[in-house]
Design an enzyme around this catalytic site. Structure first.
Site, PDB file in Angstrom:
ATOM      1  N   HIS A   1       0.960  -1.436   0.103  1.00 18.56           N
ATOM      2  CA  HIS A   1      -0.227   0.006   0.231  1.00 18.56           C
ATOM      3  C   HIS A   1       1.037   1.622  -0.122  1.00 18.56           C
ATOM      4  O   HIS A   1       2.605   1.128   0.773  1.00 18.56           O
ATOM      5  CB  HIS A   1      -1.204   0.108   1.303  1.00 18.56           C
ATOM      6  CG  HIS A   1      -1.962   1.081   1.072  1.00 18.56           C
ATOM      7  ND1 HIS A   1      -1.892   2.672   1.159  1.00 18.56           N
ATOM      8  CD2 HIS A   1      -3.215   0.643   0.505  1.00 18.56           C
ATOM      9  CE1 HIS A   1      -2.928   2.561   1.309  1.00 18.56           C
ATOM     10  NE2 HIS A   1      -3.573   1.761   0.626  1.00 18.56           N
TER      11      HIS A   1
ATOM     12  N   ASP B   1      -7.838  -5.723   0.230  1.00 23.34           N
ATOM     13  CA  ASP B   1      -8.475  -6.219  -0.642  1.00 23.34           C
ATOM     14  C   ASP B   1      -8.383  -7.806   0.150  1.00 23.34           C
ATOM     15  O   ASP B   1      -8.888  -8.874  -0.767  1.00 23.34           O
ATOM     16  CB  ASP B   1      -8.088  -6.216  -1.724  1.00 23.34           C
ATOM     17  CG  ASP B   1      -8.682  -4.530  -2.417  1.00 23.34           C
ATOM     18  OD1 ASP B   1      -9.518  -4.861  -1.469  1.00 23.34           O
ATOM     19  OD2 ASP B   1      -7.572  -3.663  -2.995  1.00 23.34           O
TER      20      ASP B   1
HETATM   21  N1  CMC Z   1       4.234  -7.634  -4.625  1.00 25.14           N
HETATM   22  C1  CMC Z   1       5.282  -7.844  -4.794  1.00 25.14           C
HETATM   23  N2  CMC Z   1       6.083  -6.436  -4.850  1.00 25.14           N
HETATM   24  C2  CMC Z   1       5.277  -5.378  -4.146  1.00 25.14           C
HETATM   25  C3  CMC Z   1       4.175  -5.364  -3.853  1.00 25.14           C
HETATM   26  C4  CMC Z   1       3.078  -6.354  -4.446  1.00 25.14           C
HETATM   27  N3  CMC Z   1       2.275  -6.651  -3.897  1.00 25.14           N
HETATM   28  N4  CMC Z   1       3.820  -3.890  -3.899  1.00 25.14           N
HETATM   29  C5  CMC Z   1       4.817  -3.455  -3.950  1.00 25.14           C
HETATM   30  N5  CMC Z   1       5.903  -3.949  -4.662  1.00 25.14           N
HETATM   31  C6  CMC Z   1       7.390  -3.216  -4.293  1.00 25.14           C
HETATM   32  C7  CMC Z   1       7.361  -2.963  -5.652  1.00 25.14           C
HETATM   33  O1  CMC Z   1       7.752  -4.196  -6.522  1.00 25.14           O
HETATM   34  C8  CMC Z   1       8.719  -2.267  -5.549  1.00 25.14           C
HETATM   35  O2  CMC Z   1      10.212  -2.413  -5.047  1.00 25.14           O
HETATM   36  P1  CMC Z   1      11.062  -2.204  -5.149  1.00 25.14           P
HETATM   37  O3  CMC Z   1      11.935  -1.343  -5.098  1.00 25.14           O
HETATM   38  O4  CMC Z   1      12.028  -3.067  -5.661  1.00 25.14           O
HETATM   39  O5  CMC Z   1      10.940  -1.546  -6.968  1.00 25.14           O
HETATM   40  C9  CMC Z   1       8.529  -1.943  -3.838  1.00 25.14           C
HETATM   41  O6  CMC Z   1       7.816  -2.779  -3.230  1.00 25.14           O
HETATM   42  C10 CMC Z   1       7.556  -0.726  -3.898  1.00 25.14           C
HETATM   43  O7  CMC Z   1       6.406  -0.492  -4.458  1.00 25.14           O
HETATM   44  P2  CMC Z   1       5.587   0.693  -5.500  1.00 25.14           P
HETATM   45  O8  CMC Z   1       4.929  -0.264  -6.805  1.00 25.14           O
HETATM   46  O9  CMC Z   1       6.151   1.521  -5.992  1.00 25.14           O
HETATM   47  O10 CMC Z   1       4.242   1.032  -4.206  1.00 25.14           O
HETATM   48  P3  CMC Z   1       3.060   1.513  -4.357  1.00 25.14           P
HETATM   49  O11 CMC Z   1       3.137   2.811  -3.640  1.00 25.14           O
HETATM   50  O12 CMC Z   1       3.325   3.007  -5.766  1.00 25.14           O
HETATM   51  O13 CMC Z   1       1.860   0.902  -4.337  1.00 25.14           O
HETATM   52  C11 CMC Z   1       0.343  -0.756  -4.707  1.00 25.14           C
HETATM   53  C12 CMC Z   1       1.043   0.799  -3.908  1.00 25.14           C
HETATM   54  C13 CMC Z   1      -0.711  -1.033  -4.015  1.00 25.14           C
HETATM   55  C14 CMC Z   1      -0.298  -0.289  -6.029  1.00 25.14           C
HETATM   56  C15 CMC Z   1       1.112  -2.283  -4.903  1.00 25.14           C
HETATM   57  O14 CMC Z   1       1.029  -2.149  -3.590  1.00 25.14           O
HETATM   58  C16 CMC Z   1       0.728  -3.265  -5.623  1.00 25.14           C
HETATM   59  O15 CMC Z   1       0.505  -3.430  -6.535  1.00 25.14           O
HETATM   60  N6  CMC Z   1      -0.488  -3.760  -4.225  1.00 25.14           N
HETATM   61  C17 CMC Z   1      -0.963  -5.088  -5.840  1.00 25.14           C
HETATM   62  C18 CMC Z   1      -2.300  -4.638  -6.075  1.00 25.14           C
HETATM   63  C19 CMC Z   1      -2.687  -4.053  -4.492  1.00 25.14           C
HETATM   64  O16 CMC Z   1      -3.166  -5.095  -4.205  1.00 25.14           O
HETATM   65  N7  CMC Z   1      -3.874  -2.920  -4.455  1.00 25.14           N
HETATM   66  C20 CMC Z   1      -4.389  -3.107  -2.952  1.00 25.14           C
HETATM   67  C21 CMC Z   1      -4.687  -1.599  -3.092  1.00 25.14           C
HETATM   68  S1  CMC Z   1      -5.233  -1.132  -1.399  1.00 25.14           S
HETATM   69  C22 CMC Z   1      -6.686  -1.227  -1.753  1.00 25.14           C
HETATM   70  C23 CMC Z   1      -7.100   0.356  -2.262  1.00 25.14           C
HETATM   71  O17 CMC Z   1      -5.976   1.543  -2.493  1.00 25.14           O
HETATM   72  O18 CMC Z   1      -8.524  -0.016  -2.808  1.00 25.14           O
END
Ligand code: CMC
Length: 428
Positions: free
Chosen positions: A317, A375
């Site tokens: 998140h 989720d």
């Molecule tokens: N699985 C594996 N690695 C992850 C995940 C994940 N679910 N989420 C983040 N990472 C890693 C990402 O690869 C990155 O690693 P590195 O630094 O080596 O490149 C690091 O963690 C930071 O990730 P980010 O993509 O920069 O984080 P963000 O804040 O931009 O994205 C997120 C947040 C929710 C989009 C992401 O965690 C994600 O894609 N999660 C899976 C989808 C999900 O469950 N979404 C629901 C969110 S909660 C409900 C809502 O908001 O509606």
């Protein structure tokens, strides 16, 4: 008293600029950069807005390091333990919980009566092809709802704002149920005002055209009050969540002066994406893909493989760098319901719990502070409530509706300017 300021120094010219710090009641302060460009001819650059506050708000508050989420200053766990979703709607929209049982009941009853749709609107669903995703149907139907309430282009009283919000909250379960029934070729079942807001939603999904929910040798099938309570809590836990992507979309769109329902329709589209609300559907599909608890390590390895784009859905998140309090509440709800007789899919439950266990001990997840989010476990409960996977994100829409409506009202009333970010140009 000296004003709290931050000084920006341009190292190439030696120029110094003071900027005010904006005070807040909780959480980090913000630097007031609204005149940054005017004063310095420089933009701030923050793609994804990770460090940018786009508005002032009093609706919900998240402390992502300490697993705290408040609605109007009250911790969500206290709210879901003691209040219903309709009470929480009132809290978000009015700023206060109902004063007594009568006010609570009157509000809920009003929602029941407002749940009907104009017949013309119902025809919209018929235009969509079979197999269309209900989120696409839903955003179109909510956009179309603006044509029936043209007066809401300009609302001039609190009463008007509240009616706009109540209508939207009341009609969204009917829209979800109708869009679903249309997608599978079932005739629509109209709202039954003798049933509560949440029970009525399950009724509209499940009932036969004659209004019965089914027959057994012991008589007519009824909806289990435990199912209603479970869904009520799920809605409540999704009711608002600061300036996430869909709420920001709603605010950006409404800042142009459009109809509030058009802005909410845009929010529904933003929520649909798998990085946001669409993740709940993907989680269930991923649990099915993993298939067996013995495959968990293989999938965790895939997450860590730099050449594999695979992500664990329902994990991570932008704001929570500790356990998402909503995920915690949903996980305990799942266990509680299972004990009380609403049986969870044991295989999915086992895989999800093992995934969490492995991930929380794994250096990759620890380093990046990745925890289960809202989720991760919700789909297991929704499956046990016999809700089809394609309706998981629409369920999120129903839950988030009071939040979006409150944010619309707050944004319009704040007199905010049209949202108009700049860019760092790198073209020819
Ligand atoms: N699985 C594996 N690695 C992850 C995940 C994940 N679910 N989420 C983040 N990472 C890693 C990402 O690869 C990155 O690693 P590195 O630094 O080596 O490149 C690091 O963690 C930071 O990730 P980010 O993509 O920069 O984080 P963000 O804040 O931009 O994205 C997120 C947040 C929710 C989009 C992401 O965690 C994600 O894609 N999660 C899976 C989808 C999900 O469950 N979404 C629901 C969110 S909660 C409900 C809502 O908001 O509606």
């Amino acid at each position: 008293m000296k004003k709290n300021t931050i000084t920006l120094i341009n190292n190439s010219t030696g120029e110094k600029f003071d900027f005010d710090l904006i005070e807040c009641t909780r959480g980090p302060k913000a630097i007031d950069f609204s005149k940054l460009f005017e004063r310095t001819n420089i933009f701030s650059y923050d793609p994804g807005y990770g460090s940018t506050a786009g508005c002032k708000s009093t609706i919900s508050y998240i402390d992502g390091n300490n697993s705290i989420l408040l609605y109007r200053g009250i911790p969500i766990q206290d709210l879901v333990d003691k209040y219903t979703f309709s009470d929480i709607c009132l809290l978000l929209i009015n700023g206060e919980l109902p004063k007594n049982n009568r006010e609570s009941k009157e509000f809920e009853l009003e929602l029941r009566h407002l749940g009907f749709l104009h017949e013309g609107l119902i025809n919209i669903f018929k235009a969509f092809p079979d197999g269309a995703h209900p989120m696409a149907n839903l955003s179109s139907a909510v956009g179309a709802l603006s044509t029936f309430y043209k007066d809401y282009m300009e609302i001039d009283s609190d009463e008007g704002y509240h009616m706009m919000a109540k209508r939207m909250i009341a009609k969204i379960p009917t829209l979800v149920a109708f869009s679903y029934r249309n997608s599978i070729g079932y005739p629509y079942v109209y709202p039954d005002i003798s049933r509560s807001y949440v029970e009525n939603f399950l009724y509209m999904l499940r009932a036969f055209p004659d209004g019965r929910l089914g027959m057994t040798l012991d008589g007519e099938v009824e909806i289990d009050p435990l199912e209603v309570e479970a869904l009520d809590k799920i809605f409540s836990l999704h009711a608002d969540h600061g300036q996430n992507a869909s709420t920001t979309t709603v605010r950006n769109v409404v800042s142009t002066g459009v109809h509030p329902y058009a802005a909410i329709s845009a929010g529904i589209n933003a929520l649909w994406g798998p990085s946001h609300g669409g993740a709940n559907e993907k989680v269930l599909n991923q649990l099915a893909e993993i298939g067996d608890v013995k495959n968990v390590p293989k999938f965790v390895d895939r997450v860590k493989d730099k050449n594999d784009p695979f992500r664990l859905m329902g994990f991570g998140h932008r704001v929570y760098k500790s356990y998402d309090p909503r995920a915690k509440a949903i996980k305990s709800l799942k266990d509680e319901l299972d004990k009380k007789g609403i049986k969870m899919n044991a295989r999915f439950s086992e895989i999800a719990e093992r995934l969490e266990e492995v991930a929380l001990k794994d250096e990759y997840f620890i380093e990046r502070k990745l925890y289960p989010n809202v989720d991760f476990y919700s789909g297991i409960i929704l499956t046990a409530l016999r809700i089809p996977v394609s309706l998981f994100t629409p369920i999120f829409v129903i839950g988030r509706m009071p939040g979006w409506c409150s944010q619309v009202i707050e944004h319009i009333k704040s007199g905010a300017r049209i949202t108009r970010p700049r860019q760092v140009y790198g073209g020819k």
